[in-house]
Design a protein around this motif. Structure first.
Motif, PDB file in Angstrom:
ATOM      1  N   GLY A   1      14.066  18.539 -45.232  1.00  0.00           N
ATOM      2  CA  GLY A   1      15.389  18.812 -45.776  1.00  0.00           C
ATOM      3  C   GLY A   1      15.478  20.144 -46.487  1.00  0.00           C
ATOM      4  N   ALA A   2      14.381  20.900 -46.528  1.00  0.00           N
ATOM      5  CA  ALA A   2      14.401  22.233 -47.137  1.00  0.00           C
ATOM      6  C   ALA A   2      15.179  23.184 -46.233  1.00  0.00           C
ATOM      7  CB  ALA A   2      12.985  22.736 -47.350  1.00  0.00           C
TER       8      ALA A   2
ATOM      9  N   HIS B   1      17.993  22.449 -50.810  1.00  0.00           N
ATOM     10  CA  HIS B   1      17.466  21.210 -50.244  1.00  0.00           C
ATOM     11  C   HIS B   1      18.571  20.200 -50.023  1.00  0.00           C
ATOM     12  CE1 HIS B   1      15.479  17.293 -49.963  1.00  0.00           C
ATOM     13  NE2 HIS B   1      14.562  17.991 -49.313  1.00  0.00           N
ATOM     14  N   LEU B   2      18.442  19.425 -48.936  1.00  0.00           N
ATOM     15  CA  LEU B   2      19.412  18.396 -48.584  1.00  0.00           C
ATOM     16  C   LEU B   2      18.711  17.053 -48.400  1.00  0.00           C
ATOM     17  CD1 LEU B   2      22.212  17.385 -47.565  1.00  0.00           C
ATOM     18  CD2 LEU B   2      21.523  18.194 -45.281  1.00  0.00           C
ATOM     19  N   PHE B   3      19.151  16.058 -49.173  1.00  0.00           N
ATOM     20  CA  PHE B   3      18.789  14.665 -48.936  1.00  0.00           C
ATOM     21  C   PHE B   3      19.998  13.974 -48.323  1.00  0.00           C
ATOM     22  CE2 PHE B   3      15.477  14.679 -52.416  1.00  0.00           C
ATOM     23  CZ  PHE B   3      14.454  14.110 -51.681  1.00  0.00           C
ATOM     24  N   ILE B   4      19.779  13.186 -47.279  1.00  0.00           N
ATOM     25  CA  ILE B   4      20.806  12.288 -46.753  1.00  0.00           C
ATOM     26  C   ILE B   4      20.247  10.880 -46.886  1.00  0.00           C
ATOM     27  CG2 ILE B   4      22.174  11.596 -44.753  1.00  0.00           C
ATOM     28  CD1 ILE B   4      21.884  14.460 -43.689  1.00  0.00           C
ATOM     29  N   LEU B   5      20.936  10.037 -47.655  1.00  0.00           N
ATOM     30  CA  LEU B   5      20.497   8.662 -47.863  1.00  0.00           C
ATOM     31  C   LEU B   5      21.504   7.713 -47.228  1.00  0.00           C
ATOM     32  CD1 LEU B   5      19.469   8.745 -51.650  1.00  0.00           C
ATOM     33  CD2 LEU B   5      18.056   9.235 -49.664  1.00  0.00           C
ATOM     34  N   ASP B   6      21.027   6.826 -46.384  1.00  0.00           N
ATOM     35  CA  ASP B   6      21.860   5.801 -45.767  1.00  0.00           C
ATOM     36  C   ASP B   6      21.430   4.454 -46.334  1.00  0.00           C
ATOM     37  OD1 ASP B   6      23.538   4.336 -44.168  1.00  0.00           O
ATOM     38  OD2 ASP B   6      22.430   4.665 -42.313  1.00  0.00           O
ATOM     39  N   ASP B   7      22.295   3.867 -47.170  1.00  0.00           N
ATOM     40  CA  ASP B   7      21.944   2.642 -47.900  1.00  0.00           C
ATOM     41  C   ASP B   7      20.608   2.804 -48.616  1.00  0.00           C
ATOM     42  OD1 ASP B   7      24.193   1.029 -47.634  1.00  0.00           O
ATOM     43  OD2 ASP B   7      23.576   0.311 -45.665  1.00  0.00           O
TER      44      ASP B   7
ATOM     45  N   HIS C   1      18.414  28.042 -41.820  1.00  0.00           N
ATOM     46  CA  HIS C   1      17.571  27.313 -40.874  1.00  0.00           C
ATOM     47  C   HIS C   1      16.589  26.398 -41.605  1.00  0.00           C
ATOM     48  CE1 HIS C   1      15.392  31.125 -41.744  1.00  0.00           C
ATOM     49  NE2 HIS C   1      14.321  30.336 -41.758  1.00  0.00           N
ATOM     50  N   THR C   2      15.949  25.528 -40.825  1.00  0.00           N
ATOM     51  CA  THR C   2      14.872  24.687 -41.344  1.00  0.00           C
ATOM     52  C   THR C   2      13.625  24.938 -40.509  1.00  0.00           C
ATOM     53  OG1 THR C   2      15.324  22.791 -39.904  1.00  0.00           O
ATOM     54  CG2 THR C   2      16.509  22.865 -42.006  1.00  0.00           C
ATOM     55  N   HIS C   3      12.477  24.614 -41.084  1.00  0.00           N
ATOM     56  CA  HIS C   3      11.216  24.698 -40.344  1.00  0.00           C
ATOM     57  C   HIS C   3      10.592  23.327 -40.129  1.00  0.00           C
ATOM     58  CE1 HIS C   3      10.986  29.055 -40.253  1.00  0.00           C
ATOM     59  NE2 HIS C   3      11.287  29.092 -41.535  1.00  0.00           N
ATOM     60  N   ASP C   4      10.982  22.357 -40.938  1.00  0.00           N
ATOM     61  CA  ASP C   4      10.393  21.024 -40.847  1.00  0.00           C
ATOM     62  C   ASP C   4      11.472  19.994 -41.148  1.00  0.00           C
ATOM     63  OD1 ASP C   4      10.732  21.017 -43.651  1.00  0.00           O
ATOM     64  OD2 ASP C   4       8.712  21.798 -43.962  1.00  0.00           O
TER      65      ASP C   4
ATOM     66  N   PRO D   1      17.808  11.549 -55.842  1.00  0.00           N
ATOM     67  CA  PRO D   1      16.423  12.040 -55.909  1.00  0.00           C
ATOM     68  C   PRO D   1      16.366  13.546 -56.105  1.00  0.00           C
ATOM     69  CG  PRO D   1      17.029  11.563 -53.652  1.00  0.00           C
ATOM     70  CD  PRO D   1      18.193  11.141 -54.498  1.00  0.00           C
ATOM     71  N   ARG D   2      15.182  14.015 -56.447  1.00  0.00           N
ATOM     72  CA  ARG D   2      14.962  15.451 -56.635  1.00  0.00           C
ATOM     73  C   ARG D   2      13.858  15.922 -55.694  1.00  0.00           C
ATOM     74  NH1 ARG D   2      13.838  17.099 -62.567  1.00  0.00           N
ATOM     75  NH2 ARG D   2      12.068  15.739 -62.211  1.00  0.00           N
ATOM     76  N   PHE D   3      13.962  17.152 -55.294  1.00  0.00           N
ATOM     77  CA  PHE D   3      12.974  17.751 -54.395  1.00  0.00           C
ATOM     78  C   PHE D   3      12.086  18.713 -55.179  1.00  0.00           C
ATOM     79  CE2 PHE D   3      11.802  21.131 -51.315  1.00  0.00           C
ATOM     80  CZ  PHE D   3      11.097  20.353 -50.421  1.00  0.00           C
ATOM     81  N   ASP D   4      10.814  18.731 -54.853  1.00  0.00           N
ATOM     82  CA  ASP D   4       9.860  19.637 -55.488  1.00  0.00           C
ATOM     83  C   ASP D   4       9.782  20.918 -54.650  1.00  0.00           C
ATOM     84  OD1 ASP D   4       7.778  20.977 -56.646  1.00  0.00           O
ATOM     85  OD2 ASP D   4       6.349  19.322 -56.520  1.00  0.00           O
TER      86      ASP D   4
END
Length: 196
Positions: free
Chosen positions: A114-115, A76-82, A108-111, A189-192
């Protein structure tokens, strides 16, 4: 937003286009919070850019006519801008999707959660840099996707721990959680993964 009780700290996890508060210790969820949003001009759209995967082999990863599931993990990828979560494109690595998919890359991704799906014919080392190259977006100390990074304002976390190496070299293993923060820094953050 409802606060968690005791000394537990709440983190955000993107799920189904919105946020879910995730209890740091138990993983329990509380009430949904605000939806993910993108800063003006930073929304990456969907699919690969013209510089990314359009069917050619990218970084040794081919685009094949079907999913290869002998090796199948999710990162999983989170991108946080400020501190504001930015969407990762849907259909990265699936040229022509959603209506006329021509092939599918092993990454690849499907949605837009960020998964990242890693689906290959055999185990291997797959990196965040390969994913960004298939996406056709930059990943460097000065640019993350469409977001310019001010000098010294990039922080990267892998599985909740600060990462000081080249983010392109981060290996995407089973349930690897990558958080890239630009500007204001917050608790990662964490992803479920039950939502994948």
């Amino acid at each position: 937003r409802r606060k968690t009780t005791g000394l537990l700290v709440a983190f955000f996890a993107v799920a189904a286009g919105g946020f879910v508060l995730v209890d740091r210790v138990s993983g329990g969820q509380t009430d949904p919070g605000p939806a993910t949003s993108a800063a003006p001009g930073t929304d990456p759209g969907d699919g690969d850019t013209d510089a990314g995967g359009t069917g050619q082999t990218v970084d040794g990863i081919p685009c094949e006519h079907g999913e290869r599931l002998a090796f199948h993990v999710h990162a999983h990828l989170f991108i946080l801008d400020d501190a504001v979560s930015q969407p990762v494109s849907a259909d990265v690595g699936i040229p022509g999707a959603p209506l006329h998919a021509r092939c599918i890359y092993w990454l690849h991704t499907h949605d837009r959660t960020g998964a990242i799906h890693v689906e290959a014919p055999r185990p291997g080392v797959f990196t965040l840099g390969q994913f960004f190259d298939i996406w056709g977006q930059p990943l460097s100390s000065s640019m993350v996707a469409r977001i310019s990074v001010p000098p010294g304002r990039l922080a990267v976390f892998v599985d909740g721990h600060a990462y000081s190496g080249d983010p392109r070299q981060i290996e995407l293993k089973a349930q690897t959680q990558v958080v890239i923060e630009i500007g204001k820094q917050v608790a990662p953050p964490r992803f479920d993964f039950r939502r994948v």
